[in-house]
Design an enzyme around this catalytic site. Sequence first.
Site, short mmCIF file in Angstrom:
data_model
loop_
_atom_site.label_atom_id
_atom_site.label_comp_id
_atom_site.label_asym_id
_atom_site.label_seq_id
_atom_site.Cartn_x
_atom_site.Cartn_y
_atom_site.Cartn_z
N LYS A 102 -8.32 3.63 -19.50
CA LYS A 102 -8.71 3.89 -21.01
C LYS A 102 -7.39 3.69 -21.81
CE LYS A 102 -12.59 4.76 -18.66
NZ LYS A 102 -12.80 6.05 -18.35
N ASP A 161 -7.26 16.56 -16.25
CA ASP A 161 -7.65 15.24 -16.57
C ASP A 161 -7.17 14.66 -18.29
OD1 ASP A 161 -8.80 12.60 -17.48
OD2 ASP A 161 -10.47 12.96 -16.06
N ARG A 177 0.73 -1.19 0.16
CA ARG A 177 -0.08 -0.02 -0.10
C ARG A 177 0.98 1.44 -0.09
NH1 ARG A 177 -2.15 1.81 4.41
NH2 ARG A 177 -2.44 -0.04 5.32
N TYR A 189 -16.22 14.47 -16.68
CA TYR A 189 -16.74 13.15 -16.21
C TYR A 189 -17.64 12.88 -15.23
CZ TYR A 189 -16.23 8.01 -15.69
OH TYR A 189 -16.24 6.84 -15.36
C1 LIG Z 1 -13.31 6.73 -16.96
C2 LIG Z 1 -12.84 8.25 -16.52
C3 LIG Z 1 -12.63 8.46 -15.52
C4 LIG Z 1 -12.79 7.61 -14.20
O1 LIG Z 1 -11.76 6.78 -14.34
P1 LIG Z 1 -11.90 5.15 -13.61
O2 LIG Z 1 -10.60 4.52 -13.85
O3 LIG Z 1 -13.07 4.54 -14.10
O4 LIG Z 1 -12.09 5.44 -12.27
C5 LIG Z 1 -12.28 9.81 -15.21
N1 LIG Z 1 -12.12 10.87 -16.23
C6 LIG Z 1 -12.36 10.54 -17.27
C7 LIG Z 1 -12.21 11.52 -18.54
C8 LIG Z 1 -12.94 9.11 -17.59
O5 LIG Z 1 -12.99 8.73 -19.04
#
Ligand SMILES: *Cc1c(COP(=O)(O)O)cnc(C)c1O
Length: 379
Positions: free
Chosen positions: A195, A170, A45, A98
């Site tokens: 992603k 992000d 952790r 998001y």
């Molecule tokens: C999927 C996504 C998230 C969240 O990510 P997880 O891996 O599902 O927790 C945050 N921001 C964007 C732009 C996303 O596409």
Amino acid sequence: MAVHAGDRPDRNAGAVVAPIYQTSTFRFPAAFSEAGARRTHLYTRVANPTLTQAGSVVSALEGGKEGRVFASGMAALSTVLLGHLNRGDEVLAPEDLYGNTVTLLKQELPRWGIAVRFVPAARGSQVGEYLSDRTRLLLVESPTNPTLHVYDLRAWARAAERAHAWLVVDNTFSTPVNQQPLRWGAQVVMHSATKYLGGHSDLLAGALVSGPGLLTGLDPFAATLGGTLDPIAGFLLLRGMKTLPLRMARHNENARAVVEELEGHPKVMRICYPGRASAEEERICRRQMRGRGGMVSLVLRGGLGGARRFLQGLSLFQVASSLGGVESLVSLPLETSHRAMSSEERERRGIADSMARLSLGIEDAADLVADLKGALSRV
Ligand SMILES: *Cc1c(COP(=O)(O)O)cnc(C)c1O
């Protein structure tokens, strides 16, 4: 860099690929010493070599100095928000974020005494006018989901600088191949590595990258919050990132091919793609993006019924949420990511009932276009 940033000699057996440290804990030297304790791994952790390596690859790709990986994109985001902000602070962000990020900002942060101020979508470039003396963090995504608007990262970084606040970007949709927010003045880049970074729809992971010192300062809080990635997922992420530039080149090409082929199609009312919304957004794209990414949203004729018939007519595209994998996916924001939103709000944000969001994979562009055109003929 994607191939070699993670290289680390394996002193045990000389493995070419880094081994997976699938262990929760690490053996301590028999005789305890402060210096020894600092050198030794203690507990996964807190730190694990596979995860450290994954963090350093994301950091290298983003042009950062420090990188950390987390159990999911949301774990990465909650770590930086809760770790940096204090009671009384304010976050400044567009509403165009998001879905779970909006939930975190609107519903959860206020419980901790942290306020959120939203910048209206059309006022993104005037973000400076929305600062207050409590602004401590700015958060932005570009391009946005699902309308694929772009925000001027340089303008957001300047506003953050004026407020002595952090700009967190992000960068999930762009990836560092297409856009590097640190170059435009962001303090922290965040990813849902689930992603494009992972790229194969087979893991959940998140990442943060910063310049020197920022994430090191958050490390004790990150270990306390506990959003640690599993080492096997860390290994899969490392493997995925080696082909990120190859995959992104193809995602970029395929999305562009789809936009060109469906331009003016009688069943398509509007195409959302970075830079298409206005001349200003096109200028922003040219400045801050190298490629426009693999996401395209189509507003179809025939309302929700038309969009459903379109989905039924596809055979190569799979109907699923998420994005960024090698396989092409399609989803209706109305029925997935933006289900909870009122119809007035969806309308205000340009999310039509008949909008289909495409995540273009790395298949052959001609096959994808043929599948889309075949399905459009049923609308
Ligand atoms: C999927 C996504 C998230 C969240 O990510 P997880 O891996 O599902 O927790 C945050 N921001 C964007 C732009 C996303 O596409």
